[in-house]
Design a protein around this motif. Structure first.
Motif, PDB file in Angstrom:
ATOM      1  N   UNK A 124       4.493  -1.055   3.077  1.00 44.70           N
ATOM      2  CA  UNK A 124       4.106   0.377   3.029  1.00 44.70           C
ATOM      3  C   UNK A 124       5.167   1.345   2.045  1.00 44.70           C
ATOM      4  N   UNK A 125       4.637   1.730   1.083  1.00 44.68           N
ATOM      5  CA  UNK A 125       5.518   2.590   0.077  1.00 44.68           C
ATOM      6  C   UNK A 125       5.417   3.736   0.526  1.00 44.68           C
ATOM      7  N   UNK A 126       6.650   4.493   0.647  1.00 43.40           N
ATOM      8  CA  UNK A 126       6.741   5.891   0.844  1.00 43.40           C
ATOM      9  C   UNK A 126       6.410   6.914  -0.177  1.00 43.40           C
TER      10      UNK A 126
ATOM     11  N   UNK B  41       0.625  -1.144   0.097  1.00 48.76           N
ATOM     12  CA  UNK B  41       0.099  -0.135   0.055  1.00 48.76           C
ATOM     13  C   UNK B  41       0.963   1.202  -0.236  1.00 48.76           C
ATOM     14  N   UNK B  42       0.214   2.292  -0.481  1.00 47.64           N
ATOM     15  CA  UNK B  42       1.148   3.579  -0.656  1.00 47.64           C
ATOM     16  C   UNK B  42       0.909   4.214   0.721  1.00 47.64           C
ATOM     17  N   UNK B  43       1.855   4.864   1.200  1.00 42.89           N
ATOM     18  CA  UNK B  43       1.681   5.736   2.555  1.00 42.89           C
ATOM     19  C   UNK B  43       0.571   6.403   2.332  1.00 42.89           C
TER      20      UNK B  43
ATOM     21  N   UNK C 162       0.519   4.098   7.367  1.00 42.49           N
ATOM     22  CA  UNK C 162       2.036   4.664   7.776  1.00 42.49           C
ATOM     23  C   UNK C 162       3.070   3.836   7.798  1.00 42.49           C
ATOM     24  N   UNK C 163       4.161   4.130   7.647  1.00 41.60           N
ATOM     25  CA  UNK C 163       5.359   3.145   7.434  1.00 41.60           C
ATOM     26  C   UNK C 163       5.295   2.328   8.352  1.00 41.60           C
ATOM     27  N   UNK C 164       5.191   2.742   9.675  1.00 40.68           N
ATOM     28  CA  UNK C 164       5.015   1.868  10.928  1.00 40.68           C
ATOM     29  C   UNK C 164       4.131   0.613  10.780  1.00 40.68           C
ATOM     30  N   UNK C 165       3.225   0.640   9.786  1.00 40.49           N
ATOM     31  CA  UNK C 165       2.318  -0.489   9.957  1.00 40.49           C
ATOM     32  C   UNK C 165       2.922  -1.550   8.922  1.00 40.49           C
ATOM     33  N   UNK C 166       3.885  -1.168   8.602  1.00 39.98           N
ATOM     34  CA  UNK C 166       4.515  -2.515   7.560  1.00 39.98           C
ATOM     35  C   UNK C 166       4.880  -3.699   8.751  1.00 39.98           C
ATOM     36  N   UNK C 167       4.308  -4.745   8.585  1.00 38.84           N
ATOM     37  CA  UNK C 167       4.435  -5.886   9.275  1.00 38.84           C
ATOM     38  C   UNK C 167       3.478  -7.188   8.688  1.00 38.84           C
TER      39      UNK C 167
END
Lengths: 113, 114
Positions: free
Chosen positions: B112-114, B13-15, B83-88
């Protein structure tokens, strides 16, 4: 916020050795669990413990495994004679009552060589 | 026996965008609970959200919400404003019985893509 603590964070052992993984659940919780996760795979249920006895165990939880709550605070998982395939992340969890979320510890990474 | 199926192994997903993670389950129990757990690279298991099967209203926790379709046995997680911190890795889980044992799906890796 209270949390479940597990020690050690990483344990390396030789095949055939006994290991004890330790957990301190949240103090007012009544249900305790052990799960394991082989690297990159799903989280698998091992055993649940309630009222000082095993309430349910999976097929994985064979005679090599045992659990104990020796002193009212610690909850331990013992593997009597480790095999290579026991290498995994082992998670302890606790919950307060039926339907409550399980709170997980940070896990113990067990490596059997 | 209880089963939980997460058929998508990974998503991206895109940020700041919204993403939905799918989950289906099967149980013969009438009383059960559903959860989403997040597992970041640290390997911790972090509770994201919980849904009681007897409640028709979908659970919401800040940017996280679920779409619980009981008849279809579907329980998807929507993450808004990613958010980038959702990457998991995200695991769907089902709790049944007096023991409240959790049955997990295989998990989905969210990037999550910045």
């Amino acid at each position: 916020e209270p949390e479940v603590t597990q020690t050690p964070s990483h344990q390396v052992t030789q095949m055939g050795q006994e290991v004890i993984l330790r957990c301190v659940p949240i103090s007012n919780h009544l249900y305790f669990y052990w799960y394991r996760q082989i690297l990159g795979q799903k989280v698998e249920f091992l055993v649940s413990f309630y009222n000082n006895e095993i309430s349910e165990k999976s097929e994985i939880f064979d005679d090599q495994f045992s659990v104990e709550r020796p002193d009212g605070s610690n909850f331990t998982l013992k593997i009597r004679s480790t095999k290579l395939e026991d290498s995994a992340m082992y998670f302890c969890a606790s919950s307060r009552r039926t339907g409550s979320p399980l709170h997980f510890g940070n896990g113990t990474r067990l490596t059997v060589t | 026996a209880q089963t939980v199926t997460q058929s998508q192994p990974e998503m991206s997903v895109q940020e700041a965008e919204t993403v939905t993670l799918s989950c289906t389950y099967d149980t013969s129990e009438s009383d059960y609970y559903l959860f989403w757990y997040k597992q970041p690279p640290s390997r911790q298991m972090i509770l994201v959200i919980r849904q009681e099967a007897y409640k028709q209203q979908n659970a919401t926790e800040n940017r996280f919400s679920v779409n619980f379709q009981k008849a279809a046995k579907s329980f998807s997680l929507k993450i808004s404003d990613s958010q980038l911190g959702d990457a998991a890795m995200y695991f769907c889980a089902l709790s049944t019985g007096a023991n409240s044992k959790l049955t997990f799906g295989k998990g989905i890796t969210l990037s999550v893509r910045p």
